[in-house]
Enzyme design. Sequence first.
Site, mmCIF file in Angstrom:
data_model
loop_
_atom_site.group_PDB
_atom_site.id
_atom_site.type_symbol
_atom_site.label_atom_id
_atom_site.label_comp_id
_atom_site.label_asym_id
_atom_site.label_seq_id
_atom_site.Cartn_x
_atom_site.Cartn_y
_atom_site.Cartn_z
ATOM 1 N N HIS A 218 0.879 -1.193 0.000
ATOM 2 C CA HIS A 218 0.000 0.000 0.000
ATOM 3 C C HIS A 218 0.903 1.225 0.000
ATOM 4 O O HIS A 218 1.538 1.540 1.008
ATOM 5 C CB HIS A 218 -0.904 0.009 1.239
ATOM 6 C CG HIS A 218 -1.821 1.199 1.317
ATOM 7 N ND1 HIS A 218 -3.112 1.092 1.772
ATOM 8 C CD2 HIS A 218 -1.652 2.502 1.012
ATOM 9 C CE1 HIS A 218 -3.693 2.279 1.740
ATOM 10 N NE2 HIS A 218 -2.815 3.162 1.289
ATOM 11 N N LYS B 126 -9.242 -0.463 -5.971
ATOM 12 C CA LYS B 126 -9.258 0.210 -4.667
ATOM 13 C C LYS B 126 -10.626 0.828 -4.381
ATOM 14 O O LYS B 126 -11.158 1.578 -5.202
ATOM 15 C CB LYS B 126 -8.198 1.309 -4.685
ATOM 16 C CG LYS B 126 -8.171 2.174 -3.438
ATOM 17 C CD LYS B 126 -7.522 1.457 -2.272
ATOM 18 C CE LYS B 126 -7.703 2.261 -0.993
ATOM 19 N NZ LYS B 126 -6.632 2.058 -0.039
ATOM 20 N N HIS C 164 -10.195 1.038 1.806
ATOM 21 C CA HIS C 164 -10.046 2.022 2.892
ATOM 22 C C HIS C 164 -11.286 1.852 3.757
ATOM 23 O O HIS C 164 -12.370 2.301 3.391
ATOM 24 C CB HIS C 164 -9.924 3.461 2.366
ATOM 25 C CG HIS C 164 -9.770 4.450 3.487
ATOM 26 N ND1 HIS C 164 -8.588 5.091 3.776
ATOM 27 C CD2 HIS C 164 -10.645 4.859 4.434
ATOM 28 C CE1 HIS C 164 -8.752 5.861 4.839
ATOM 29 N NE2 HIS C 164 -9.995 5.741 5.261
ATOM 30 N N HIS D 216 -4.436 -0.750 5.815
ATOM 31 C CA HIS D 216 -4.010 0.029 6.994
ATOM 32 C C HIS D 216 -4.955 -0.160 8.186
ATOM 33 O O HIS D 216 -5.588 0.777 8.646
ATOM 34 C CB HIS D 216 -3.802 1.509 6.663
ATOM 35 C CG HIS D 216 -4.870 2.222 5.874
ATOM 36 N ND1 HIS D 216 -6.202 2.050 6.094
ATOM 37 C CD2 HIS D 216 -4.764 3.131 4.872
ATOM 38 C CE1 HIS D 216 -6.878 2.811 5.259
ATOM 39 N NE2 HIS D 216 -6.034 3.480 4.499
ATOM 40 N N ASP E 287 1.631 2.585 3.464
ATOM 41 C CA ASP E 287 0.762 3.754 3.286
ATOM 42 C C ASP E 287 1.595 5.030 3.320
ATOM 43 O O ASP E 287 1.104 6.080 3.726
ATOM 44 C CB ASP E 287 -0.348 3.776 4.347
ATOM 45 C CG ASP E 287 -1.438 4.800 4.033
ATOM 46 O OD1 ASP E 287 -1.542 5.216 2.869
ATOM 47 O OD2 ASP E 287 -2.162 5.183 4.965
HETATM 48 C C1 NCD Z 1 -3.567 8.879 2.182
HETATM 49 C C2 NCD Z 1 -3.129 9.940 1.168
HETATM 50 O O1 NCD Z 1 -2.540 10.958 1.568
HETATM 51 O O2 NCD Z 1 -3.345 9.746 -0.027
HETATM 52 N N1 NCD Z 1 -3.559 9.481 3.484
HETATM 53 C C3 NCD Z 1 -3.556 8.834 4.674
HETATM 54 O O3 NCD Z 1 -3.665 9.504 5.692
HETATM 55 N N2 NCD Z 1 -3.428 7.532 4.769
HETATM 56 C C4 NCD Z 1 -4.904 8.320 1.806
HETATM 57 C C5 NCD Z 1 -5.234 7.016 2.476
HETATM 58 O O4 NCD Z 1 -4.490 6.042 2.369
HETATM 59 O O5 NCD Z 1 -6.289 6.921 3.133
HETATM 60 ZN ZN ZN Z 2 -3.070 5.094 1.699
HETATM 61 ZN ZN ZN Z 3 -6.695 4.871 3.121
#
Ligand code: NCD
Ligand code: ZN
Ligand code: ZN
Length: 344
Positions: free
Chosen positions: A13, A99, A136, A174, A247
């Site tokens: 991710h 996604k 998500h 996540h 992430d």
């Molecule tokens: C991610 C982003 O900045 O694209 N931000 C986050 O806080 N994780 C988006 C996501 O993965 O939900």
């Molecule tokens: Zn993300």
């Molecule tokens: Zn996310």
Amino acid sequence: MDEITLRRPDDWHLHLRDGAMLEGVLPATAAHFARAIVMPNLVPPVITAEDAAAYRDRIIAALPEGAAFEPLMTLYLTEDTDPGDVRAAAASGLVTAVKLYPAGATTNSASGVRDMDRVRGVLEVMAEIGLPLCVHGEVTDREIDIFDREAVFIDRVLDPTRRAVPGLRVVMEHITTAEAVAYLKAGDDSLGATITVQHLMLNRNAILAGGLWPHNYCLPVLKRERHREALVALATSGFERVFLGTDSAPHPLHKKEAECCAAGCFTAPVALGCLAEVFEAEAALDRLEAFTSLNGPRFYGLPPNDARITLQKGAPIAPPARVETGAGPVTVWSPGRDIHWQVV
Ligand code: NCD
Ligand code: ZN
Ligand code: ZN
């Protein structure tokens, strides 16, 4: 143990963004990871196979000379997504997953899904061909407390969707709560999950105690310590359906240190050293490779990487405070304590 060699990790991710930001952040990932599931939440999003092919070409063009890195592309699911386009994109090997962003749940999710019934046809095709749905998992209902949005999503959206589309392969992205850990464990082989570095190392105090700490703000938001402990126990246990998804989500400094801070932590440069620290503290360094390099390929039906990477332990390392990009400086996330491990 002060040295460990692993099969080269993958990041299941990752946000690489586009343009000057892509060029600035891609080297950090390509230096340590062989492959990554690349998130499609660009502006505008990567919706069609054609979008994904063009984005893939831009990523490959931005790779540093000699880098061996393969982007695994995803499509951003909308209520207008064409099931035929998804089928063709998967059949050609162009995309590895689709996604799901609930509309409004996170950064650049406005074009996401409001009504799951409207994507049923796409999900049925995905179940038929075995293409995973990366999720998500947060409800967007303003009445639900932000710390409860993941647990409520599991009950209200995820579980009903999995029952309605039997066989659909789902990655809970996540995960941040003990409820998500329990749901994952109760699931069958069609259900996997990723965990980030920041959710393994920090609880919500790291956002709110002693001041407001924007670089620890991401979505889903950090939770209580008991949830962090549940995530660490899962990741270090050797459980096969959980794997690393950093992430890593770069935002330019002015969007993080702002009146309204953007969600996301840029962890790519320090992710592996931090993980070694987490696994060492649990006396589980022998299970680090499963989390970073084996469980993800197993879930996605891909071979693990043949190349190896070595981490060494020594004096506390001093990672760069920021990475300069053509889109502005990006602060490198820090866990707020010494890290002794690094890739050599
Ligand atoms: C991610 C982003 O900045 O694209 N931000 C986050 O806080 N994780 C988006 C996501 O993965 O939900
Ligand atoms: Zn993300
Ligand atoms: Zn996310």
